[in-house]
Design an enzyme around this catalytic site. Sequence first.
Site, PDB file in Angstrom:
ATOM      1  N   THR A  13       0.806  -1.223   0.000  1.00  0.00           N
ATOM      2  CA  THR A  13       0.000   0.000   0.000  1.00  0.00           C
ATOM      3  C   THR A  13       0.841   1.277   0.000  1.00  0.00           C
ATOM      4  OG1 THR A  13      -0.088  -0.290   2.390  1.00  0.00           O
ATOM      5  CG2 THR A  13      -2.028  -1.009   1.148  1.00  0.00           C
ATOM      6  N   SER A  41      -4.315  -2.585   7.255  1.00  0.00           N
ATOM      7  CA  SER A  41      -4.839  -2.826   5.900  1.00  0.00           C
ATOM      8  C   SER A  41      -5.334  -4.250   5.693  1.00  0.00           C
ATOM      9  CB  SER A  41      -3.723  -2.555   4.875  1.00  0.00           C
ATOM     10  OG  SER A  41      -3.207  -1.260   5.039  1.00  0.00           O
ATOM     11  N   CYS A 153      17.715   5.133  -2.760  1.00  0.00           N
ATOM     12  CA  CYS A 153      17.312   5.835  -3.995  1.00  0.00           C
ATOM     13  C   CYS A 153      18.323   6.898  -4.429  1.00  0.00           C
ATOM     14  CB  CYS A 153      15.937   6.450  -3.807  1.00  0.00           C
ATOM     15  SG  CYS A 153      15.712   7.280  -2.233  1.00  0.00           S
ATOM     16  N   SER A 183       8.757  12.368  -2.376  1.00  0.00           N
ATOM     17  CA  SER A 183       8.229  10.988  -2.436  1.00  0.00           C
ATOM     18  C   SER A 183       9.232   9.987  -1.872  1.00  0.00           C
ATOM     19  CB  SER A 183       7.847  10.606  -3.863  1.00  0.00           C
ATOM     20  OG  SER A 183       8.981  10.651  -4.705  1.00  0.00           O
ATOM     21  N   GLY A 184      10.491  10.374  -1.768  1.00  0.00           N
ATOM     22  CA  GLY A 184      11.513   9.502  -1.196  1.00  0.00           C
ATOM     23  C   GLY A 184      11.286   9.244   0.278  1.00  0.00           C
ATOM     24  N   LYS A 209      24.357   6.118   4.373  1.00  0.00           N
ATOM     25  CA  LYS A 209      23.981   5.061   3.414  1.00  0.00           C
ATOM     26  C   LYS A 209      24.567   5.366   2.048  1.00  0.00           C
ATOM     27  CE  LYS A 209      19.402   4.301   5.375  1.00  0.00           C
ATOM     28  NZ  LYS A 209      17.993   4.547   5.111  1.00  0.00           N
ATOM     29  N   ARG A 239      16.522  17.515   1.396  1.00  0.00           N
ATOM     30  CA  ARG A 239      15.160  17.267   0.897  1.00  0.00           C
ATOM     31  C   ARG A 239      14.652  18.577   0.292  1.00  0.00           C
ATOM     32  NH1 ARG A 239      13.525  12.404   0.295  1.00  0.00           N
ATOM     33  NH2 ARG A 239      13.669  11.783   2.482  1.00  0.00           N
ATOM     34  N   HIS A 246      15.402  12.515  -7.902  1.00  0.00           N
ATOM     35  CA  HIS A 246      16.512  13.005  -7.083  1.00  0.00           C
ATOM     36  C   HIS A 246      17.594  13.575  -8.011  1.00  0.00           C
ATOM     37  CE1 HIS A 246      14.560  11.231  -3.758  1.00  0.00           C
ATOM     38  NE2 HIS A 246      15.397  10.256  -3.449  1.00  0.00           N
ATOM     39  N   ASN A 330      13.319   8.480  -8.267  1.00  0.00           N
ATOM     40  CA  ASN A 330      13.594   7.788  -7.007  1.00  0.00           C
ATOM     41  C   ASN A 330      12.668   6.621  -6.707  1.00  0.00           C
ATOM     42  OD1 ASN A 330      12.019  10.348  -6.670  1.00  0.00           O
ATOM     43  ND2 ASN A 330      11.538   9.410  -4.703  1.00  0.00           N
TER      44      ASN A 330
HETATM   45  P1  NAP Z   1       5.617   3.886   2.919  1.00  0.00           P
HETATM   46  O1  NAP Z   1       4.950   4.674   1.861  1.00  0.00           O
HETATM   47  O2  NAP Z   1       5.631   4.415   4.305  1.00  0.00           O
HETATM   48  O3  NAP Z   1       4.971   2.385   2.924  1.00  0.00           O
HETATM   49  C1  NAP Z   1       5.250   1.459   3.955  1.00  0.00           C
HETATM   50  C2  NAP Z   1       4.512   0.137   3.673  1.00  0.00           C
HETATM   51  O4  NAP Z   1       4.823  -0.781   4.744  1.00  0.00           O
HETATM   52  C3  NAP Z   1       2.989   0.254   3.658  1.00  0.00           C
HETATM   53  O5  NAP Z   1       2.451  -0.667   2.728  1.00  0.00           O
HETATM   54  C4  NAP Z   1       2.603  -0.168   5.068  1.00  0.00           C
HETATM   55  O6  NAP Z   1       1.276  -0.702   5.151  1.00  0.00           O
HETATM   56  C5  NAP Z   1       3.590  -1.277   5.300  1.00  0.00           C
HETATM   57  N1  NAP Z   1       3.745  -1.578   6.721  1.00  0.00           N
HETATM   58  C6  NAP Z   1       3.908  -0.709   7.757  1.00  0.00           C
HETATM   59  N2  NAP Z   1       3.984  -1.374   8.926  1.00  0.00           N
HETATM   60  C7  NAP Z   1       3.891  -2.697   8.614  1.00  0.00           C
HETATM   61  C8  NAP Z   1       3.897  -3.886   9.383  1.00  0.00           C
HETATM   62  N3  NAP Z   1       4.038  -3.865  10.726  1.00  0.00           N
HETATM   63  N4  NAP Z   1       3.753  -5.069   8.742  1.00  0.00           N
HETATM   64  C9  NAP Z   1       3.623  -5.116   7.398  1.00  0.00           C
HETATM   65  N5  NAP Z   1       3.593  -4.020   6.615  1.00  0.00           N
HETATM   66  C10 NAP Z   1       3.725  -2.820   7.222  1.00  0.00           C
HETATM   67  O7  NAP Z   1       7.146   3.624   2.566  1.00  0.00           O
HETATM   68  P2  NAP Z   1       7.869   3.612   1.098  1.00  0.00           P
HETATM   69  O8  NAP Z   1       8.308   4.971   0.708  1.00  0.00           O
HETATM   70  O9  NAP Z   1       7.015   2.832   0.176  1.00  0.00           O
HETATM   71  O10 NAP Z   1       9.209   2.821   1.443  1.00  0.00           O
HETATM   72  C11 NAP Z   1       9.241   1.417   1.654  1.00  0.00           C
HETATM   73  C12 NAP Z   1      10.688   0.980   1.807  1.00  0.00           C
HETATM   74  O11 NAP Z   1      11.397   1.261   0.596  1.00  0.00           O
HETATM   75  C13 NAP Z   1      11.459   1.718   2.929  1.00  0.00           C
HETATM   76  O12 NAP Z   1      12.378   0.846   3.542  1.00  0.00           O
HETATM   77  C14 NAP Z   1      12.183   2.814   2.170  1.00  0.00           C
HETATM   78  O13 NAP Z   1      13.332   3.256   2.838  1.00  0.00           O
HETATM   79  C15 NAP Z   1      12.529   2.086   0.871  1.00  0.00           C
HETATM   80  N6  NAP Z   1      12.769   2.971  -0.266  1.00  0.00           N
HETATM   81  C16 NAP Z   1      11.916   3.988  -0.557  1.00  0.00           C
HETATM   82  C17 NAP Z   1      12.173   4.807  -1.670  1.00  0.00           C
HETATM   83  C18 NAP Z   1      11.292   5.948  -2.057  1.00  0.00           C
HETATM   84  O14 NAP Z   1      11.679   6.702  -2.974  1.00  0.00           O
HETATM   85  N7  NAP Z   1      10.106   6.126  -1.471  1.00  0.00           N
HETATM   86  C19 NAP Z   1      13.287   4.555  -2.455  1.00  0.00           C
HETATM   87  C20 NAP Z   1      14.127   3.486  -2.134  1.00  0.00           C
HETATM   88  C21 NAP Z   1      13.849   2.706  -1.041  1.00  0.00           C
HETATM   89  P3  NAP Z   1      -0.011   0.156   5.677  1.00  0.00           P
HETATM   90  O15 NAP Z   1      -0.475   1.002   4.519  1.00  0.00           O
HETATM   91  O16 NAP Z   1      -0.977  -0.907   6.045  1.00  0.00           O
HETATM   92  O17 NAP Z   1       0.467   0.984   6.839  1.00  0.00           O
END
Ligand code: NAP
Length: 359
Positions: A13, A41, A153, A183-184, A209, A239, A246, A330
């Site tokens: 999600t 969810s 990213c 969005s990152g 990192k 940011r 990025h 990103n």
């Molecule tokens: P996000 O939008 O905050 O999404 C987090 C996801 O994890 C949601 O689906 C959430 O579900 C789920 N979640 C939270 N708590 C959970 C639990 N206890 N058990 C199972 N699922 C759970 O984060 P994001 O930006 O997509 O990032 C996800 C990962 O990718 C992170 O480690 C981030 O550092 C990495 N990343 C992100 C980017 C970027 O550009 N955004 C780039 C590279 C890497 P609910 O909706 O149910 O809360």
Amino acid sequence: MQTKHKVGILGATGMVGQRFIQLLEDHPWFQVTWLAASDRSSGKSYGEAARWKLDTPLPASIAALPVSPASPENAPSIIFAALDTDIARDLEPKFAAAGCAVISNSSAFRMQADVPLVIPEVNADHLALTSHQNWNPPATSARRGYIVTNPNCSAIGLVLALKPLAERFGLRAVFVSTMQAVSGAGYPGVPSLDILGNVVPFIRNEEEKLEAETQRLLGKLEGNRVIPLDARVSAHCNRVAVEDGHTESVSIQLATKPSREEVLDAWREFQPLREKNLPSAPLQPVEYAAAEDRPQPRLDRMRGRGMTATVGRLRPCSLLNWKFTVLSHNTIRGAAGAALLNAELLASQGKLLPSVSSS
Ligand code: NAP
């Protein structure tokens, strides 16, 4: 391929989870059959649970899928994971122990010695580390799963630009200052009152990192470990009020002193995946934008369907040798697209675990 691998998305999600769904729609090799997120969810349909934020419609077949609890029972054997780091540290090993190939976006295991941190164009050979992993508890005969990670990213665009130069000219030092999209930070991410009309010169753990992952990605696989590249890397991470993409200002010191044409040739001729025909690989992983004011996030982030790193503004640096700007998307090249390309590479090498497949 005649059949499609069934795949699941953990953290489906979130921002990255949504990108997975978008990029996997009509994918020729993979079909999404299972979605999981937090207890908030699970039990709902995906359409009810997710706040869809992308500019293409949520596919109806995905909207109707139930969100499952985040546990390996009933999950397919190929899992794309987009979880926050602390949650990934707990959950990803459970899926690997249950025999899944976990293709992860989080930083939880990126620096663990036996877990490959991979960009297919840069260090595909590091995937061999998967054979040294053992997540199964002793005395179980379960199929051996593994974890493969993609970088932060901000590291992906930088390392794509550095790799052809490191290979041809040797890389001694890198100074990089980032301008990273909101969005990152995931959803809802940075509060609007903190970022509108503003720059935040701090992203927790990001500089560490970016520095360490760059050295590891450009490092050498020796036996069962990676020797990081012996180059100094110094990063400033900021940011900025940009939605996606990025941008990074980079100065580099090389071991030899290539001409401007030699640097441009190295980027242009960098096509390590050309023969592999991976569906998500861009024709040109690094593309030079010649206009004096490019690359820009709004104009250049979707080059190569969001998988190309755009470089520009190559000019001499009075502190090091050369300086330039690099931009990459990103949540596509920097996250879901990176993991998808890792999975395609694993599939092309016959390293995806046998999964239930459908025609
Ligand atoms: P996000 O939008 O905050 O999404 C987090 C996801 O994890 C949601 O689906 C959430 O579900 C789920 N979640 C939270 N708590 C959970 C639990 N206890 N058990 C199972 N699922 C759970 O984060 P994001 O930006 O997509 O990032 C996800 C990962 O990718 C992170 O480690 C981030 O550092 C990495 N990343 C992100 C980017 C970027 O550009 N955004 C780039 C590279 C890497 P609910 O909706 O149910 O809360």
